[in-house]
Design a protein around this motif. Structure first.
Motif, PDB file in Angstrom:
ATOM      1  N   LEU A   1      -3.379   9.726  -2.207  1.00 55.42           N
ATOM      2  CA  LEU A   1      -3.107  10.366  -1.089  1.00 55.42           C
ATOM      3  C   LEU A   1      -3.346  11.776  -1.087  1.00 55.42           C
ATOM      4  CD1 LEU A   1      -0.128   7.932   0.167  1.00 55.42           C
ATOM      5  CD2 LEU A   1      -2.295   8.486   1.584  1.00 55.42           C
TER       6      LEU A   1
ATOM      7  N   LEU B   1       3.226  12.347   4.624  1.00 55.39           N
ATOM      8  CA  LEU B   1       3.103  10.963   4.864  1.00 55.39           C
ATOM      9  C   LEU B   1       3.841  10.582   5.925  1.00 55.39           C
ATOM     10  CD1 LEU B   1       2.968   9.989   1.187  1.00 55.39           C
ATOM     11  CD2 LEU B   1       1.287  10.882   2.704  1.00 55.39           C
ATOM     12  N   ARG B   2       5.020  11.031   6.281  1.00 53.78           N
ATOM     13  CA  ARG B   2       5.774  10.510   7.425  1.00 53.78           C
ATOM     14  C   ARG B   2       6.770  11.525   7.678  1.00 53.78           C
ATOM     15  NH1 ARG B   2      10.625   9.824   4.504  1.00 53.78           N
ATOM     16  NH2 ARG B   2      11.614   8.482   6.165  1.00 53.78           N
TER      17      ARG B   2
ATOM     18  N   VAL C   1       4.672   4.910   2.877  1.00 56.68           N
ATOM     19  CA  VAL C   1       3.388   4.413   3.745  1.00 56.68           C
ATOM     20  C   VAL C   1       3.614   2.837   3.906  1.00 56.68           C
ATOM     21  CG1 VAL C   1       2.303   6.443   2.785  1.00 56.68           C
ATOM     22  CG2 VAL C   1       1.961   4.168   1.636  1.00 56.68           C
TER      23      VAL C   1
ATOM     24  N   SER D   1       4.733   4.605  -2.261  1.00 50.11           N
ATOM     25  CA  SER D   1       3.365   4.980  -2.520  1.00 50.11           C
ATOM     26  C   SER D   1       3.263   5.408  -4.061  1.00 50.11           C
ATOM     27  CB  SER D   1       2.444   5.876  -1.867  1.00 50.11           C
ATOM     28  OG  SER D   1       3.023   7.215  -1.797  1.00 50.11           O
TER      29      SER D   1
ATOM     30  N   THR E   1      -0.492   6.160   6.670  1.00 47.42           N
ATOM     31  CA  THR E   1       0.461   7.143   7.078  1.00 47.42           C
ATOM     32  C   THR E   1       1.089   7.001   8.176  1.00 47.42           C
ATOM     33  OG1 THR E   1      -0.719   8.918   7.294  1.00 47.42           O
ATOM     34  CG2 THR E   1      -0.307   8.528   4.983  1.00 47.42           C
TER      35      THR E   1
END
Ligand code: FES
Length: 82
Positions: A27, A35-36, A58, A68, A81
């Protein structure tokens, strides 16, 4: 012997990663650092890299909230994601 490469899909884009590398590494390699989002809408990404902070979560192959940094890349893996 050269390093083997696995192919995975990250947010709909095909990418390659070295076998034995984590999804978090793939990633970051793909330029994804956020990612979030936190409940307050703040961007979150890998922090500890060792399975403790839960900030690197994720969806992997349809399973939500996978850390991850603790999952190795695999051929055909689909990562999403938030
Ligand atoms: S980076 Fe902290 S749990 Fe993955």
């Amino acid at each position: 012997m050269g390093k083997s490469v696995v192919r995975l899909t990250i947010d709909g884009r095909e990418t390659a990663a070295a076998q034995g590398s984590t999804v978090a590494a793939a990633l970051l390699n793909a330029g994804l650092t956020e990612l979030r989002q936190s409940v307050n809408g703040e961007p979150r990404g890998p922090l500890c890299g060792m399975g403790i902070c839960f900030e690197c979560r994720v969806s992997i192959d349809g399973r939500a909230h996978q850390k991850s940094c603790q999952v190795l890349c695999a051929d055909g893996m689909v990562v999403t994601t938030e």
